[in-house]
Design a protein around this motif. Sequence first.
Motif, PDB file in Angstrom:
ATOM      1  N   LYS A  60       0.851  -1.191   0.000  1.00  0.00           N
ATOM      2  CA  LYS A  60       0.000   0.000   0.000  1.00  0.00           C
ATOM      3  C   LYS A  60       0.887   1.240   0.000  1.00  0.00           C
ATOM      4  O   LYS A  60       1.361   1.672   1.053  1.00  0.00           O
ATOM      5  CB  LYS A  60      -0.931   0.004   1.219  1.00  0.00           C
ATOM      6  N   PRO A  61       1.156   1.805  -1.190  1.00  0.00           N
ATOM      7  CA  PRO A  61       1.985   3.015  -1.278  1.00  0.00           C
ATOM      8  C   PRO A  61       1.367   4.135  -0.429  1.00  0.00           C
ATOM      9  O   PRO A  61       0.141   4.197  -0.286  1.00  0.00           O
ATOM     10  CB  PRO A  61       1.944   3.362  -2.768  1.00  0.00           C
ATOM     11  N   PRO A  62       2.212   5.033   0.175  1.00  0.00           N
ATOM     12  CA  PRO A  62       3.660   5.096  -0.022  1.00  0.00           C
ATOM     13  C   PRO A  62       4.474   4.280   0.969  1.00  0.00           C
ATOM     14  O   PRO A  62       5.677   4.527   1.123  1.00  0.00           O
ATOM     15  CB  PRO A  62       3.921   6.595   0.176  1.00  0.00           C
ATOM     16  N   ASN A  63       3.856   3.334   1.657  1.00  0.00           N
ATOM     17  CA  ASN A  63       4.610   2.504   2.594  1.00  0.00           C
ATOM     18  C   ASN A  63       5.555   1.580   1.833  1.00  0.00           C
ATOM     19  O   ASN A  63       5.182   1.000   0.809  1.00  0.00           O
ATOM     20  CB  ASN A  63       3.663   1.667   3.456  1.00  0.00           C
ATOM     21  N   ALA A  64       6.774   1.432   2.336  1.00  0.00           N
ATOM     22  CA  ALA A  64       7.741   0.543   1.708  1.00  0.00           C
ATOM     23  C   ALA A  64       7.284  -0.911   1.851  1.00  0.00           C
ATOM     24  O   ALA A  64       6.650  -1.283   2.843  1.00  0.00           O
ATOM     25  CB  ALA A  64       9.115   0.721   2.343  1.00  0.00           C
ATOM     26  N   ILE A  65       7.588  -1.722   0.855  1.00  0.00           N
ATOM     27  CA  ILE A  65       7.280  -3.153   0.896  1.00  0.00           C
ATOM     28  C   ILE A  65       8.288  -3.832   1.812  1.00  0.00           C
ATOM     29  O   ILE A  65       9.501  -3.682   1.640  1.00  0.00           O
ATOM     30  CB  ILE A  65       7.341  -3.761  -0.518  1.00  0.00           C
ATOM     31  N   ARG A  66       7.811  -4.582   2.782  1.00  0.00           N
ATOM     32  CA  ARG A  66       8.693  -5.177   3.791  1.00  0.00           C
ATOM     33  C   ARG A  66       9.294  -6.480   3.271  1.00  0.00           C
ATOM     34  O   ARG A  66       8.601  -7.485   3.104  1.00  0.00           O
ATOM     35  CB  ARG A  66       7.931  -5.434   5.090  1.00  0.00           C
ATOM     36  N   GLY A  67      10.587  -6.434   2.997  1.00  0.00           N
ATOM     37  CA  GLY A  67      11.286  -7.615   2.517  1.00  0.00           C
ATOM     38  C   GLY A  67      11.859  -7.390   1.134  1.00  0.00           C
ATOM     39  O   GLY A  67      11.913  -6.270   0.618  1.00  0.00           O
ATOM     40  N   GLY A  68      12.319  -8.474   0.494  1.00  0.00           N
ATOM     41  CA  GLY A  68      12.882  -8.379  -0.845  1.00  0.00           C
ATOM     42  C   GLY A  68      14.191  -7.618  -0.848  1.00  0.00           C
ATOM     43  O   GLY A  68      15.045  -7.798   0.017  1.00  0.00           O
ATOM     44  N   ILE A  69      14.354  -6.722  -1.830  1.00  0.00           N
ATOM     45  CA  ILE A  69      15.544  -5.877  -1.927  1.00  0.00           C
ATOM     46  C   ILE A  69      15.080  -4.433  -1.996  1.00  0.00           C
ATOM     47  O   ILE A  69      14.590  -3.970  -3.030  1.00  0.00           O
ATOM     48  CB  ILE A  69      16.395  -6.224  -3.165  1.00  0.00           C
ATOM     49  N   GLN A  70      15.212  -3.714  -0.903  1.00  0.00           N
ATOM     50  CA  GLN A  70      14.811  -2.322  -0.850  1.00  0.00           C
ATOM     51  C   GLN A  70      15.954  -1.432  -1.355  1.00  0.00           C
ATOM     52  O   GLN A  70      17.119  -1.662  -1.056  1.00  0.00           O
ATOM     53  CB  GLN A  70      14.443  -1.915   0.581  1.00  0.00           C
ATOM     54  N   ILE A  71      15.606  -0.401  -2.116  1.00  0.00           N
ATOM     55  CA  ILE A  71      16.581   0.570  -2.603  1.00  0.00           C
ATOM     56  C   ILE A  71      16.633   1.726  -1.612  1.00  0.00           C
ATOM     57  O   ILE A  71      15.661   2.463  -1.452  1.00  0.00           O
ATOM     58  CB  ILE A  71      16.192   1.099  -4.000  1.00  0.00           C
ATOM     59  N   CYS A  72      17.762   1.868  -0.938  1.00  0.00           N
ATOM     60  CA  CYS A  72      17.939   2.913   0.071  1.00  0.00           C
ATOM     61  C   CYS A  72      18.732   4.067  -0.533  1.00  0.00           C
ATOM     62  O   CYS A  72      19.920   3.927  -0.826  1.00  0.00           O
ATOM     63  CB  CYS A  72      18.653   2.368   1.297  1.00  0.00           C
ATOM     64  N   PHE A  73      18.067   5.195  -0.735  1.00  0.00           N
ATOM     65  CA  PHE A  73      18.671   6.392  -1.310  1.00  0.00           C
ATOM     66  C   PHE A  73      17.793   7.577  -0.931  1.00  0.00           C
ATOM     67  O   PHE A  73      16.572   7.450  -0.940  1.00  0.00           O
ATOM     68  CB  PHE A  73      18.745   6.280  -2.845  1.00  0.00           C
ATOM     69  N   PRO A  74      18.346   8.738  -0.568  1.00  0.00           N
ATOM     70  CA  PRO A  74      19.762   9.126  -0.570  1.00  0.00           C
ATOM     71  C   PRO A  74      20.486   8.866   0.739  1.00  0.00           C
ATOM     72  O   PRO A  74      21.550   9.439   0.977  1.00  0.00           O
ATOM     73  CB  PRO A  74      19.676  10.628  -0.856  1.00  0.00           C
ATOM     74  N   GLN A  75      19.909   8.022   1.583  1.00  0.00           N
ATOM     75  CA  GLN A  75      20.644   7.663   2.792  1.00  0.00           C
ATOM     76  C   GLN A  75      20.279   6.253   3.207  1.00  0.00           C
ATOM     77  O   GLN A  75      19.199   5.747   2.908  1.00  0.00           O
ATOM     78  CB  GLN A  75      20.333   8.629   3.939  1.00  0.00           C
ATOM     79  N   PHE A  76      21.233   5.620   3.903  1.00  0.00           N
ATOM     80  CA  PHE A  76      20.996   4.321   4.529  1.00  0.00           C
ATOM     81  C   PHE A  76      21.065   4.547   6.030  1.00  0.00           C
ATOM     82  O   PHE A  76      22.066   5.033   6.550  1.00  0.00           O
ATOM     83  CB  PHE A  76      22.044   3.302   4.081  1.00  0.00           C
ATOM     84  N   GLY A  77      19.985   4.219   6.724  1.00  0.00           N
ATOM     85  CA  GLY A  77      19.909   4.508   8.141  1.00  0.00           C
ATOM     86  C   GLY A  77      19.051   5.733   8.372  1.00  0.00           C
ATOM     87  O   GLY A  77      18.222   6.110   7.542  1.00  0.00           O
ATOM     88  N   THR A  78      19.253   6.371   9.510  1.00  0.00           N
ATOM     89  CA  THR A  78      18.486   7.555   9.863  1.00  0.00           C
ATOM     90  C   THR A  78      19.445   8.694  10.155  1.00  0.00           C
ATOM     91  O   THR A  78      20.218   8.641  11.112  1.00  0.00           O
ATOM     92  CB  THR A  78      17.605   7.295  11.097  1.00  0.00           C
ATOM     93  N   ILE A  79      19.412   9.724   9.307  1.00  0.00           N
ATOM     94  CA  ILE A  79      20.284  10.877   9.470  1.00  0.00           C
ATOM     95  C   ILE A  79      19.446  12.131   9.230  1.00  0.00           C
ATOM     96  O   ILE A  79      18.761  12.235   8.218  1.00  0.00           O
ATOM     97  CB  ILE A  79      21.468  10.854   8.481  1.00  0.00           C
TER      98      ILE A  79
END
Length: 251
Positions: A60-79
């Motif tokens: 259900k967009p805009p929630n990220a799909i949990r699992g698979g291969i998520q594309i993390c950009f422009p950051q990985f983590g929480t900054i």
Amino acid sequence: MASENVYVEHCKGVNGLDKVILREIRGCSAEVYLDGGQVTSWKNEFREQLLFLSSKATFKPPNAIRGGIQICFPQFGTIGSLEQHGFARNRLWSVDRDPPPFPANTSHRAFVDLILRHSEEEVKIWPHRYECRLRVALGPGGDLMLTSRIRNTNTDGKSFTFTFAYHTYFSVTDISEVRVEGLETLDYLDNLKNRERFTEQGDALTFESEVDKVYLSTPTKIAILDHERKRTFVLRKDGLPDAGEFIVSIH
């Protein structure tokens, strides 16, 4: 010779969301949702699922799909003020109809090119303009290859920095029977200990409790061995210096 349609199929997935199915003649396959530019399924020639997808994945967009291969950009983590792991995994990507030449193996017929561009709403929270291109390719032997390109499209030529990750959830059996090779003697940041820096002492990474580490300057090849299933994942990379390890157990 098989037609192109055997290799690439554009169709609807869960909740009517657009997805692309990649297939190879030996029976291996992969599925990519345009929401998040996310690979949600990768199966070998025996139709065995190689990726983990949570039963709580809502599609259900805009929630990220949990699992698979998520594309993390422009950051990985929480900054800073950006959402965790950036916004690319929450955005709708488009099929790239005019991609630049990719250094992909010419034997890969099952592939799709996706593109994500900045929106004016995003510029308010991350003041940069960009093009993010992603090619997902499935090789004849079932190998899965993801290739990304980030282009700065700021009209004033202003540079920007970012972090990027393929946040991958592999399907394994008993986590106590899993080991990761290729990380020995490397330094890592332990997220369970306030990102304190340590050096890996073991000859392989094994799991007896929760693990959340980021290994620095990792080699181009890492292997994940699932002894119970007698399966080995071999990860090869180029251009991404570090590796984050977060393994999900399936019983």
